[in-house]
Design a protein around this motif. Structure first.
Motif, PDB file in Angstrom:
ATOM      1  N   GLU A 136       5.261  11.224  11.129  1.00  0.00           N
ATOM      2  CA  GLU A 136       4.953  10.740  10.448  1.00  0.00           C
ATOM      3  C   GLU A 136       3.946  10.641  11.724  1.00  0.00           C
ATOM      4  O   GLU A 136       4.133  10.802  12.849  1.00  0.00           O
ATOM      5  N   GLY A 137       2.410  10.175  11.680  1.00  0.00           N
ATOM      6  CA  GLY A 137       1.916   9.328  11.764  1.00  0.00           C
ATOM      7  C   GLY A 137       0.779  10.355  12.656  1.00  0.00           C
ATOM      8  O   GLY A 137       0.533  11.372  13.493  1.00  0.00           O
ATOM      9  N   VAL A 138       0.441  12.539  11.751  1.00  0.00           N
ATOM     10  CA  VAL A 138      -0.194  13.548  11.811  1.00  0.00           C
ATOM     11  C   VAL A 138      -1.308  13.309  12.009  1.00  0.00           C
ATOM     12  O   VAL A 138      -1.421  12.685  10.593  1.00  0.00           O
ATOM     13  N   GLU A 139      -1.999  13.168  12.626  1.00  0.00           N
ATOM     14  CA  GLU A 139      -3.589  12.479  12.956  1.00  0.00           C
ATOM     15  C   GLU A 139      -4.192  14.614  12.265  1.00  0.00           C
ATOM     16  O   GLU A 139      -5.702  14.068  12.198  1.00  0.00           O
ATOM     17  N   THR A 140      -3.840  15.279  13.394  1.00  0.00           N
ATOM     18  CA  THR A 140      -4.949  16.129  13.343  1.00  0.00           C
ATOM     19  C   THR A 140      -4.296  17.366  12.983  1.00  0.00           C
ATOM     20  O   THR A 140      -2.984  17.652  13.054  1.00  0.00           O
TER      21      THR A 140
ATOM     22  N   GLY B 158       8.948  24.254  11.851  1.00  0.00           N
ATOM     23  CA  GLY B 158       9.719  24.030  10.556  1.00  0.00           C
ATOM     24  C   GLY B 158       9.979  22.456   9.608  1.00  0.00           C
ATOM     25  O   GLY B 158      10.323  23.016   8.735  1.00  0.00           O
ATOM     26  N   CYS B 159       8.925  22.249  10.914  1.00  0.00           N
ATOM     27  CA  CYS B 159       9.406  20.446   9.340  1.00  0.00           C
ATOM     28  C   CYS B 159       9.409  20.537   7.983  1.00  0.00           C
ATOM     29  O   CYS B 159       8.094  21.404   7.491  1.00  0.00           O
ATOM     30  N   ASN B 160       9.593  19.501   7.580  1.00  0.00           N
ATOM     31  CA  ASN B 160       9.422  20.073   5.736  1.00  0.00           C
ATOM     32  C   ASN B 160       8.540  19.045   5.059  1.00  0.00           C
ATOM     33  O   ASN B 160       8.162  19.603   4.363  1.00  0.00           O
ATOM     34  N   TYR B 161       8.841  17.761   6.065  1.00  0.00           N
ATOM     35  CA  TYR B 161       6.989  17.082   5.352  1.00  0.00           C
ATOM     36  C   TYR B 161       6.026  16.441   6.116  1.00  0.00           C
ATOM     37  O   TYR B 161       6.639  16.511   7.631  1.00  0.00           O
ATOM     38  N   PHE B 162       5.384  15.583   5.897  1.00  0.00           N
ATOM     39  CA  PHE B 162       4.185  15.629   6.804  1.00  0.00           C
ATOM     40  C   PHE B 162       3.286  14.246   6.129  1.00  0.00           C
ATOM     41  O   PHE B 162       3.124  14.593   5.291  1.00  0.00           O
ATOM     42  N   GLN B 163       3.322  13.480   7.380  1.00  0.00           N
ATOM     43  CA  GLN B 163       2.891  11.736   6.953  1.00  0.00           C
ATOM     44  C   GLN B 163       1.882  11.529   7.891  1.00  0.00           C
ATOM     45  O   GLN B 163       1.950  11.913   8.881  1.00  0.00           O
ATOM     46  N   GLY B 164       0.475  11.238   7.469  1.00  0.00           N
ATOM     47  CA  GLY B 164      -0.587  10.397   8.517  1.00  0.00           C
ATOM     48  C   GLY B 164      -1.686   9.983   7.713  1.00  0.00           C
ATOM     49  O   GLY B 164      -2.274  11.245   6.936  1.00  0.00           O
ATOM     50  N   TYR B 165      -2.987  10.397   8.995  1.00  0.00           N
ATOM     51  CA  TYR B 165      -3.807   9.717   8.766  1.00  0.00           C
ATOM     52  C   TYR B 165      -4.422  11.633   8.049  1.00  0.00           C
ATOM     53  O   TYR B 165      -5.587  11.346   7.866  1.00  0.00           O
ATOM     54  N   TYR B 166      -4.433  12.682   9.153  1.00  0.00           N
ATOM     55  CA  TYR B 166      -4.731  13.731   9.310  1.00  0.00           C
ATOM     56  C   TYR B 166      -4.899  14.386   7.160  1.00  0.00           C
ATOM     57  O   TYR B 166      -5.291  14.367   7.151  1.00  0.00           O
TER      58      TYR B 166
ATOM     59  N   HIS C 195       0.998  -1.038  -0.021  1.00  0.00           N
ATOM     60  CA  HIS C 195       0.431  -0.589  -0.087  1.00  0.00           C
ATOM     61  C   HIS C 195       0.684   1.448   0.177  1.00  0.00           C
ATOM     62  O   HIS C 195       2.027   1.233   0.127  1.00  0.00           O
ATOM     63  N   PHE C 196       0.258   1.961  -0.503  1.00  0.00           N
ATOM     64  CA  PHE C 196       0.994   3.701  -0.205  1.00  0.00           C
ATOM     65  C   PHE C 196       0.324   5.044   0.589  1.00  0.00           C
ATOM     66  O   PHE C 196      -0.516   4.495   0.107  1.00  0.00           O
ATOM     67  N   GLN C 197       1.326   5.604   1.184  1.00  0.00           N
ATOM     68  CA  GLN C 197       1.184   6.091   2.160  1.00  0.00           C
ATOM     69  C   GLN C 197       1.540   8.068   1.416  1.00  0.00           C
ATOM     70  O   GLN C 197       2.777   7.409   1.690  1.00  0.00           O
ATOM     71  N   PRO C 198       0.557   8.651   1.413  1.00  0.00           N
ATOM     72  CA  PRO C 198       1.411  10.015   0.457  1.00  0.00           C
ATOM     73  C   PRO C 198       2.238  10.785   1.608  1.00  0.00           C
ATOM     74  O   PRO C 198       1.908  10.326   2.582  1.00  0.00           O
ATOM     75  N   LEU C 199       2.988  11.615   1.633  1.00  0.00           N
ATOM     76  CA  LEU C 199       4.339  12.950   2.137  1.00  0.00           C
ATOM     77  C   LEU C 199       3.755  13.248   1.438  1.00  0.00           C
ATOM     78  O   LEU C 199       3.874  13.823   0.646  1.00  0.00           O
TER      79      LEU C 199
ATOM     80  N   MET D 149      -2.382   3.059   0.948  1.00  0.00           N
ATOM     81  CA  MET D 149      -4.234   2.846   0.399  1.00  0.00           C
ATOM     82  C   MET D 149      -3.382   1.932  -0.626  1.00  0.00           C
ATOM     83  O   MET D 149      -1.784   1.742  -1.028  1.00  0.00           O
ATOM     84  N   GLU D 150      -3.948   0.800  -1.631  1.00  0.00           N
ATOM     85  CA  GLU D 150      -3.760   0.335  -2.585  1.00  0.00           C
ATOM     86  C   GLU D 150      -3.230   1.262  -3.724  1.00  0.00           C
ATOM     87  O   GLU D 150      -3.465   1.961  -3.903  1.00  0.00           O
ATOM     88  N   ALA D 151      -2.744   0.929  -4.429  1.00  0.00           N
ATOM     89  CA  ALA D 151      -1.503   1.334  -5.472  1.00  0.00           C
ATOM     90  C   ALA D 151      -2.937   2.300  -6.663  1.00  0.00           C
ATOM     91  O   ALA D 151      -2.648   2.939  -7.073  1.00  0.00           O
TER      92      ALA D 151
END
Ligand code: C2E
Ligand code: MG
Ligand code: MG
Ligand code: MG
Length: 293
Positions: free
Chosen positions: A238-242, A253-261, A43-47, A266-268
């Motif tokens: 990682e794990g940004v939810e809110t 100053g964080c550069n990238y974000f990944q999480g359920y928020y 599965h793939f999760q966007p950043l 998801m599938e390809a």
């Protein structure tokens, strides 16, 4: 239920040992069958970057057991990491990511500025051929190495810093980038950051979780981001939810974000749609982070 075998109660000890042993044997057999029957998929999760645009994705392993729900990596990877089959699955994961990128490219869905982050198990580094095999696979699928980032954990470095360092340098020379995953857990040391040839640091979910409730965590995250920037490393949360977590991290100053928020893994096919949409947004011109390779 299996984890609770007691170190104290002798009377239960043998029983639960037997249960655990049986569980292990069953799991190993089922995982092995899973490999042979092709039950694993990615599965793939966007950043996202600071402008909220999709720039990268992490490939995450899933086990599609027949007539059961899809099992996320978190539920079996620790167990698998202790087994020789982890190497085999790791090779399959990397090969599949490259094959997927090639498919996206051939079908006109790929964005050349995108990169896929791939988790590498500490076990995989034990293989002397690891770096050579990675390079071979990249050549086989004719992928630009810039479009792959290897996620490693500090565990990979503890026993064999010199050898792993050598393998990583070889891969960086080839054009790959490296991310230090789960930073802040386990044996993390700030000194290690300086020694390591990494380009990205992924702040562990635990930190993000406590960000708004704990002043100490806030201060630590602030300091880690500053330090990473001093060392010219980019930081991924990682794990940004809110929304609140996102806001604080942006301010720090964080550069990238990944999480359920933003998105769940998801599938390809679903990721293909997202990447297509992101293309039409023409964010490439807007964002300084996007370099077309
Ligand atoms: P990780 O590399 O730190 O991956 C992030 C994990 O957090 C993933 O769990 C992801 O689904 C989950 N996650 C993402 N956003 C959120 C969020 O907002 N909230 C919460 N609560 N969770 C979030 P997953 O897929 O179960 O993977 C668990 C771990 O298994 C990964 O942690 C990684 O260490 C390992 N793993 C996953 N895929 C692979 C693989 O292909 N090879 C190897 N060797 N390890 C893998
Ligand atoms: Mg990861
Ligand atoms: Mg992680
Ligand atoms: Mg993690």
């Amino acid at each position: 239920k299996v984890k609770n075998y007691g170190r104290k109660g002798f009377s239960f000890y043998d029983d639960s040992m037997a249960v655990e042993a049986e569980y292990r044997v069953t799991m190993i057999r089922e995982l092995r069958q899973g490999i042979e029957n092709g039950e694993f998929e990615l599965h793939f999760q966007p950043l996202m970057n600071i402008s909220g645009n999709l720039v990268f994705a992490e490939a995450l392993l899933r086990w599609k057991r027949p007539s059961q729900r899809i099992v996320p990596a978190g539920e079996f990877i620790d167990f698998m990491s202790s087994l020789p089959m982890m190497t085999e699955v790791g090779v399959w994961v990397f090969d599949s990511v490259c094959a997927q990128i090639q498919t996206w490219k051939n079908e006109g869905h790929w964005r050349s500025d995108c990169a896929i982050f791939v988790n590498i198990s500490p076990k995989q580094f034990e293989d002397e051929q690891f770096a050579r095999q990675v390079k071979q696979t990249i050549k086989k699928y004719d992928i630009n190495p810039q479009q792959l980032v290897l996620e490693i954990t500090e565990e990979s470095l503890i026993n064999n810093l010199d050898r792993v360092h050598g393998q990583l340098m070889e891969l960086i020379d080839f054009g790959l980038r490296i991310a230090l995953d789960d930073f802040g857990t386990g044996y993390s040391s700030l000194a290690m950051l300086q020694k390591l040839p990494v380009q990205f640091v992924k702040l562990d979910r635990e930190f993000i979780n406590d960000l708004s409730s704990s002043k100490d965590t806030y201060s630590i995250v602030m300091a880690v981001i500053k330090l990473c920037h001093i060392l010219s490393l980019e930081v991924i949360a990682e794990g940004v939810e809110t929304e609140e977590q996102h806001t604080i991290l942006k301010q720090l100053g964080c550069n990238y974000f990944q999480g359920y928020y933003f998105d769940k893994p998801m599938e390809a096919a679903a990721f293909t749609q997202l990447i297509n949409k992101s293309e039409s947004a023409e964010e490439c011109e807007k964002s300084p982070h996007l370099k077309v390779v």
